[in-house]
Scaffold this active site. Structure first.
Site, PDB file in Angstrom:
ATOM      1  N   ASP A 253       0.849  -1.183   0.000  1.00  0.00           N
ATOM      2  CA  ASP A 253       0.000   0.000   0.000  1.00  0.00           C
ATOM      3  C   ASP A 253       0.899   1.252   0.000  1.00  0.00           C
ATOM      4  O   ASP A 253       1.789   1.354  -0.838  1.00  0.00           O
ATOM      5  CB  ASP A 253      -0.949  -0.044   1.200  1.00  0.00           C
ATOM      6  CG  ASP A 253      -2.055   0.991   1.135  1.00  0.00           C
ATOM      7  OD1 ASP A 253      -3.048   0.753   0.436  1.00  0.00           O
ATOM      8  OD2 ASP A 253      -1.906   2.039   1.776  1.00  0.00           O
ATOM      9  N   TYR A 400      -3.024  11.423   1.273  1.00  0.00           N
ATOM     10  CA  TYR A 400      -3.654  11.280  -0.044  1.00  0.00           C
ATOM     11  C   TYR A 400      -3.748  12.631  -0.757  1.00  0.00           C
ATOM     12  O   TYR A 400      -3.552  12.714  -1.976  1.00  0.00           O
ATOM     13  CB  TYR A 400      -5.038  10.656   0.107  1.00  0.00           C
ATOM     14  CG  TYR A 400      -4.981   9.194   0.454  1.00  0.00           C
ATOM     15  CD1 TYR A 400      -5.124   8.225  -0.535  1.00  0.00           C
ATOM     16  CD2 TYR A 400      -4.764   8.772   1.759  1.00  0.00           C
ATOM     17  CE1 TYR A 400      -5.055   6.872  -0.228  1.00  0.00           C
ATOM     18  CE2 TYR A 400      -4.692   7.432   2.083  1.00  0.00           C
ATOM     19  CZ  TYR A 400      -4.839   6.482   1.079  1.00  0.00           C
ATOM     20  OH  TYR A 400      -4.756   5.148   1.390  1.00  0.00           O
ATOM     21  N   HIS A 457      -5.365  -7.561   0.636  1.00  0.00           N
ATOM     22  CA  HIS A 457      -4.536  -6.366   0.744  1.00  0.00           C
ATOM     23  C   HIS A 457      -3.668  -6.332   2.003  1.00  0.00           C
ATOM     24  O   HIS A 457      -2.579  -5.771   1.985  1.00  0.00           O
ATOM     25  CB  HIS A 457      -5.457  -5.148   0.712  1.00  0.00           C
ATOM     26  CG  HIS A 457      -4.763  -3.854   0.476  1.00  0.00           C
ATOM     27  ND1 HIS A 457      -4.127  -3.545  -0.713  1.00  0.00           N
ATOM     28  CD2 HIS A 457      -4.591  -2.762   1.273  1.00  0.00           C
ATOM     29  CE1 HIS A 457      -3.617  -2.338  -0.646  1.00  0.00           C
ATOM     30  NE2 HIS A 457      -3.872  -1.841   0.549  1.00  0.00           N
TER      31      HIS A 457
END
Length: 659
Positions: A253, A400, A457
Site C-alpha cells: 500500500d 492522499y 490487501h
C-alpha cells in the site's frame, strides 16, 4: 467563323480546368505531405515523451517540517518509547461507545454492499466497550522495543526488533513500511517469523518498522507540501540515524510507494525491495499496456493470470466501488477527519470496512463482512485503537491530498527506472493486479513474482507465514543477485581453461539414479535443458508441456529434454532422489531426469556454469527461478535461453530452427 468560336472557348475552358485541377492536386499533395511529416514528428515527440524518463527531482534532504519557532539545538538522540493507553482516553472512549446514537438498520440482505452493516457494527462496538482488555493490549503492544527520534523537526516512532542468534548467522536490516488504514500493528504476527532462523537459511532479519509521519505514534507535519517523496526522505534519514547505510525494504500500500521512492532516490542504500502491492500508480505506458491487453491479453499478462486483470470493465467497476474513500481523502481529508475523530463508532466502521472488502471483494455479500474469517476482533480493534488513541486519522488521510496533486504528479517518479532488485508477491484478491511486463517499466531488475491463489490487501496480518517465507526467499535471491553482479572479474571460472569447453559434450552428469552419463551420447540431438522443481506454481504447466514436446518431437525430430531438479528457489524441490523419481512417475514423465543440483552460487554444477556463461540472461549468468530453459543445437552449442515465464509449448518455433 461564328461556328468556331464556341469550340475555341470550350478548349480554353478545358485547359483552364486542367490547370486548375493540376494546381489543386499539387496543393493537396503538398498538404498531405506536410500533414504526414507533422504527424510523424508528433508521433516521434510523443514516443520520446513516453519513453524518456525524467531526472530524479532534487529535494531538500534536511527540510524542516516541525512547528515554529525552530529549536536551535534539537534533541537528536534516540529515546526509548512506551505505548500507553491512559485511563482518561479509555474512559472517554467507553463513554462515547455507551452513549452512541442508534444506527439506522441496514436494508434487508445487503451484507456490506452499502457499507459497514450496522447490525454487525453493534456487535463490534459492544465487544470494544465491554470485552476488549485495554491494559492487556497495552502490554501486547510493548512486547517489542519502541523508540522515537527527531528527524527534520518531527518525532518519528519506530519499532526495533533484533534477533537473538549465534554469531555465525548473518543479521540483515529490513525496513518494514505499513500502509493506510494500517499501522505498525500489522507486523506483530510476522516479526517473530522474520527474526527466527529458518531451516536451510544462513540469515535472519533485524526489523525496523516506523510509524509513518502523521500515522499512529509519529508526529505529523504542520504545513502542506509533505508528500510521499518528502516522507521517503524522512524515512531514509531515520535509517541513517539508526546506523544502517544499506538495508532491504518491505512494504505494501503506501509502504509500497515509500519503498519505490527510496529505491528511486537512494538506490545505493536500498539493497532490495520486496512488495506485497506490486504496481505502478502513475506511469503512462501502464495505461497503454492495459488498453492493449483488452484486445490481446496474452501480450500483457500470462494466460493463467488474465482473470486477475480482464475483462477490464469488471475490474474497473470494482475499483470505482472501492476508490470513493480515495477521492474524499485526496480532496477534503479534514472534513471526513472531523467526523471520524469525534466518533469511535464511525472510525471503526470506516477502517474495518476496508479490512472486509479489501481482503476479498466477495466478503461484502455477508452480513458480518466475513471479517472474522481471517482476523479476530481483538486484532482488528488493536489497529483502530492506534488511530483513536493518537488522534491521527485526519493527519494520516492528508497523505492522499499530498499525493493526488499536480506537484507530486509532476515528479513522475514511477517513470524513473531503478536498478534496485525487486520482488513482488501477488495475492489473488488484492485491489489491483499489474503483470511483470508492466512492473519492468520501472523496476529494471524485477526478479520474480510469487503468485498466491488467496489473500488480499493486508498480507502481514492475514497471511504472515506466506509473507514471511516469501521475504526470506526474496532476500536470498537479492543476495545472490548482488554476488553475481559485482566484480565480474572475481567470479569463479567454469574451469581453469574455460575456452576449451566449446560444447556440452565435454561434460558428464549423474542421472536421477546416480549413474554417470556422458553428454556426448546426445550428439546429433537438439536439446532442451531445464532446471525443475516439483512444488512450484509453474510445475504442472511446465511438466505437462515438456512431456507434450517430448512425445511430439522425440522420434520425428530427435528432440531430447534434460531436466535437472534444483531446490534453490523457494525450497520447492525438497525431496530425496527417490521422492523425485516417484513424482516423475506420477506425472508420467518420458524425458530424462538427472540428479538434484545447484544452478547458482559457489556450488553451481559445471554444466550450468557453462550454459550460463555461453547464454547469459537479463541478470548475467544468474538463474532467475525454477524452469529456466536452454536450447542446445545438434552440435552441442547452447544457442538460446528463456526465462521461467516462457511456457515450453511456446518454444516450438525456436526449436524448429535447429531441427
Amino acid at each position: 467563323m461564328a461556328n468556331k468560336t464556341p469550340k475555341t472557348d470550350t478548349k480554353k475552358k478545358t485547359k483552364q480546368k486542367r490547370k486548375s485541377s493540376s494546381k489543386f492536386s499539387l496543393t493537396f499533395g503538398k498538404l498531405f505531405f506536410i500533414s504526414a511529416v507533422l504527424a510523424g514528428l508528433w508521433a516521434y515527440c510523443m514516443l520520446k515523451i513516453l519513453t524518456t524518463p525524467p531526472d530524479v527531482p532534487k529535494l531538500n534532504l534536511d527540510e524542516y517540517w516541525g512547528p515554529y519557532p525552530m529549536n536551535p539545538k534539537p534533541d537528536l538522540s534516540i529515546r526509548p518509547y512506551e505505548i500507553e493507553f491512559s485511563d482518561i482516553m479509555i474512559n472517554d472512549l467507553k463513554e462515547r461507545l455507551l452513549h452512541r446514537r442508534p444506527f439506522p438498520p441496514p436494508l434487508e440482505e445487503v451484507g456490506f454492499t452499502y457499507g459497514f452493516n450496522s447490525h454487525f457494527l453493534t456487535r463490534v462496538l459492544d465487544y470494544w466497550q465491554n470485552k476488549y482488555n485495554f491494559k492487556e493490549r497495552e502490554q501486547f503492544f510493548n512486547k517489542f522495543d519502541h523508540f522515537v527520534t527527531n528527524i527534520q523537526g518531527l518525532d518519528v516512532h519506530y519499532m526495533h526488533v533484533k534477533p537473538q542468534v549465534s554469531s555465525d548467522v548473518e543479521v540483515i536490516p529490513l525496513l518494514m513500511l505499513h500502509g493506510w488504514p494500517g499501522s505498525v500493528r500489522e507486523f506483530y504476527e510476522i516479526i517473530p517469523k522474520l527474526t527466527t532462523l529458518q531451516a536451510g537459511r544462513k540469515f535472519v532479519f533485524e526489523i525496523i518498522a516506523p510509524s509513518l509521519p502523521g500515522f499512529g505514534f509519529s508526529q505529523a507535519p504542520v504545513r502542506p507540501g509533505f508528500g510521499p517523496a518528502e516522507m521517503g526522505i524522512v524515512i531514509s534519514n531515520l535509517m541513517k540515524r539508526i546506523g544502517h547505510d544499506k538495508y532491504y525494504v518491505q512494504g505494501g500500500d503506501i509502504g509500497h510507494m515509500m519503498g519505490c521512492i527510496l529505491a528511486t532516490f537512494f538506490p545505493k542504500n536500498v539493497m532490495g525491495l520486496h512488495t506485497n502491492t506490486p504496481l505502478l500508480l502513475f506511469h503512462p505506458q501502464e495505461n497503454i499496456f492495459t488498453v492493449l491487453g483488452v484486445l490481446w491479453p496474452s501480450l500483457i499478462v500470462e494466460p493463467q493470470l488474465q482473470s486477475r486483470m480482464y475483462p477490464l470493465s469488471e475490474h474497473l467497476m470494482r475499483l470505482a466501488e472501492e476508490s470513493g474513500y480515495l477521492h474524499i481523502q485526496a480532496t477534503k481529508p479534514d472534513t471526513i477527519g472531523i467526523a471520524l475523530t469525534d466518533s469511535p463508532a464511525g472510525l471503526a466502521a470506516y477502517i474495518l470496512e476496508k479490512f472486509s472488502t479489501w481482503t476479498n471483494d466477495a466478503y461484502k455479500k455477508a452480513g458480518d463482512g466475513n471479517l472474522l474469517a481471517k482476523f479476530s476482533l481483538t486484532h482488528l480493534l488493536d489497529n483502530v485503537l492506534v488511530y483513536w488513541s493518537t488522534n491521527t486519522i485526519t493527519t494520516s488521510m492528508r497523505t492522499y491530498a499530498e499525493t493526488m496533486n499536480k506537484r507530486f504528479f509532476a515528479m513522475r517518479l514511477d517513470e524513473i527506472p531503478t536498478d534496485v532488485p525487486t520482488w513482488g508477491i501477488k495475492f489473488k484478491h488484492d485491489l489491483v493486479f499489474h503483470p511483470d511486463s508492466m512492473l519492468k517499466l520501472k523496476f529494471k531488475n524485477y526478479l520474480h513474482s510469487t503468485i498466491v491463489e488467496d489473500g488480499g490487501h493486508f498480507a502481514a496480518m492475514e497471511n504472515p507465514d506466506i509473507l514471511a517465507t516469501d521475504i526470506f526467499e526474496a532476500v536470498d535471491m537479492f543476495l545472490q543477485f548482488h554476488n553475481h553482479t559485482k566484480m565480474p572479474e572475481t567470479r569463479e571460472k567454469v574451469q581453469e581453461t574455460p575456452n576449451a569447453l566449446e560444447t556440452i559434450y565435454q561434460f558428464s552428469v549423474k542421472d536421477i539414479y546416480g549413474k554417470e552419463v556422458k553428454l556426448d551420447k546426445y550428439k546429433g540431438h537438439v536439446l532442451l535443458i531445464v532446471n525443475v522443481a516439483s512444488q512450484c506454481g509453474l510445475t504442472d504447466t511446465n511438466y505437462q508441456q515438456l512431456n507434450e514436446l517430448y512425445e511430439k518431437y522425440a522420434k520425428s525430430r530427435h528432440l531430447r529434454i534434460l531436466a535437472f531438479p534444483c531446490n534453490q528457489f523457494g525450497g520447492q524441490e525438497p525431496g530425496s532422489e527417490k521422492e523425485i523419481i516417484e513424482f516423475a512417475k506420477e506425472k508420467n514423465i518420458k524425458f530424462d531426469i538427472f540428479e538434484k543440483i545447484e544452478v547458482n552460487g559457489e556450488d553451481t554444477h559445471p554444466l550450468w556454469k557453462f550454459l550460463k556463461r555461453t547464454q547469459s540472461g537479463t541478470f548475467g549468468d544468474f538463474i532467475k527461478w525454477n524452469f529456466s530453459k536452454f536450447i542446445v543445437d545438434k552440435n552441442g552449442l547452447p544457442v538460446e535461453r528463456f526465462g521461467p515465464n516462457v511456457n515450453p509449448i511456446d518454444l516450438e518455433p525456436h526449436l524448429a530452427k535447429y531441427w
